[in-house]
Scaffold this active site. Structure first.
Site, short mmCIF file in Angstrom:
data_model
loop_
_atom_site.label_atom_id
_atom_site.label_comp_id
_atom_site.label_asym_id
_atom_site.label_seq_id
_atom_site.Cartn_x
_atom_site.Cartn_y
_atom_site.Cartn_z
CB SER A 129 -12.32 -20.02 -54.96
OG SER A 129 -11.59 -21.14 -54.52
CD GLU B 125 -6.45 -16.26 -50.86
OE1 GLU B 125 -6.80 -17.32 -51.41
OE2 GLU B 125 -6.85 -15.14 -51.21
CG HIS C 168 -9.74 -18.95 -50.39
ND1 HIS C 168 -9.06 -18.78 -51.57
CD2 HIS C 168 -10.84 -19.70 -50.71
CE1 HIS C 168 -9.69 -19.40 -52.54
NE2 HIS C 168 -10.78 -19.96 -52.05
#
Length: 303
Positions: free
Chosen positions: A151, A245, A275
């Site tokens: 991320s 996502e 995610h």
């Protein structure tokens, strides 16, 4: 079809969203976001066996060494946790980093870079560069260093590669990024097309975290949003992303731009996955498979 374990993981995803994002009528404080995020991450995944964890000081930054019994001594992976540059830590991601250590056959250094809003951009990039220099000072060859992150940590991984190029440092042997956040404006088509499927990340939340992180800096600064960087000459990349996502297009656009810049790229899209589903390693078969492939990729490029 997603595994039963992956479907059960959705309950943890919803708990994460409630803890970190709250609701429009009851948004959590920053302290509540951080505490809630750490608490939920404790319920996700399982720690692999035979991985020793030790705290280490990295020129003033706190970090964790995660060392499997059979880890090589001449090669290492530098890891950056996710959390929108605002929440989470090396500790919250120790299980994910430990699985990557086992699968890559290398010890992992997971760093607590400084978080926004107390330390806005470019503090995190400076810390990432400091950690990379520290490993070089420990006599690890750049070619034997892997870098990884999820991320925001995936975005930070790319920012480190760009910063290293700017500073004239040798590129690491390769980089693995899980669901990288590389566009702070949320312009990807998947922000809309996957909005109903993604139970963890939405554009409004990303824009809010980006504002805390940027603190007035340009959202297209390549060291904040690597999608806009000159990717030529960067280390080989392995990009993994879930098919459900909102950040899907961050990953696919990054792969395309890197390939056009002449970078060796491997892009893997895992259907129906959320995610950073890799955090479920030790419980979710798809996560175990993804990390096994990421580890094998590191073994190949870090020879």
């Amino acid at each position: 079809m997603a595994s039963p374990q992956a479907l059960a993981f959705l309950a943890q995803v919803r708990a994460y969203q409630a803890a970190v994002l709250g609701s429009s009528t009851a948004p959590p404080t920053l302290e509540e976001m951080r505490a809630g995020s750490e608490a939920v991450m404790e319920t996700v995944g399982a720690m692999p066996e035979d991985v020793a964890i030790a705290k280490v000081d990295v020129d003033g930054l706190s970090a964790l060494w995660l060392r499997p019994k059979a880890a090589r001594e001449d090669s290492v992976v530098l890891y950056f946790h996710g959390g929108g540059y605002v929440v989470q830590s090396a500790n919250s991601h120790r299980k994910l980093a430990a699985h990557l250590a086992v699968q890559s056959g290398r010890k992992v250094l997971s760093v607590n870079y400084r978080l926004a809003p107390e330390h806005p951009h470019p503090a995190a990039v400076n810390d990432a560069l400091l950690a990379y220099r520290w490993l070089l000072d420990q006599r690890f060859s750049a070619a034997r260093i892997g870098v990884a992150g999820d991320s925001a940590g995936g975005g930070l991984t790319l920012a480190l590669l760009l910063a290293a190029k700017r500073e004239g440092l040798a590129q690491p042997g390769g980089a693995v990024v899980f669901s990288p956040w590389v566009d702070l404006e949320g312009t990807g088509e998947s922000m809309a097309s996957k909005a109903a499927a993604d139970l963890m990340v939405n554009r409004d939340a990303l824009i809010g975290m980006a504002a805390l992180f940027l603190s007035g800096a340009s959202p297209r600064d390549p060291l904040a949003a690597p999608l806009y960087g000159d990717l030529a000459g960067l280390a080989p990349l392995c990009i993994q992303v879930g098919g459900d996502e909102t950040l899907l297009d961050d990953a696919t656009r990054l792969a395309t731009r890197a390939a056009h810049a002449g970078v060796s790229v491997r892009l893997q899209v895992f259907p129906e996955m959320q995610h950073v589903f890799q955090a479920g390693a030790g419980v979710i078969p798809e996560a175990d498979d993804a990390l096994a492939q990421a580890g094998a990729w590191f073994q190949k490029v870090l020879r």
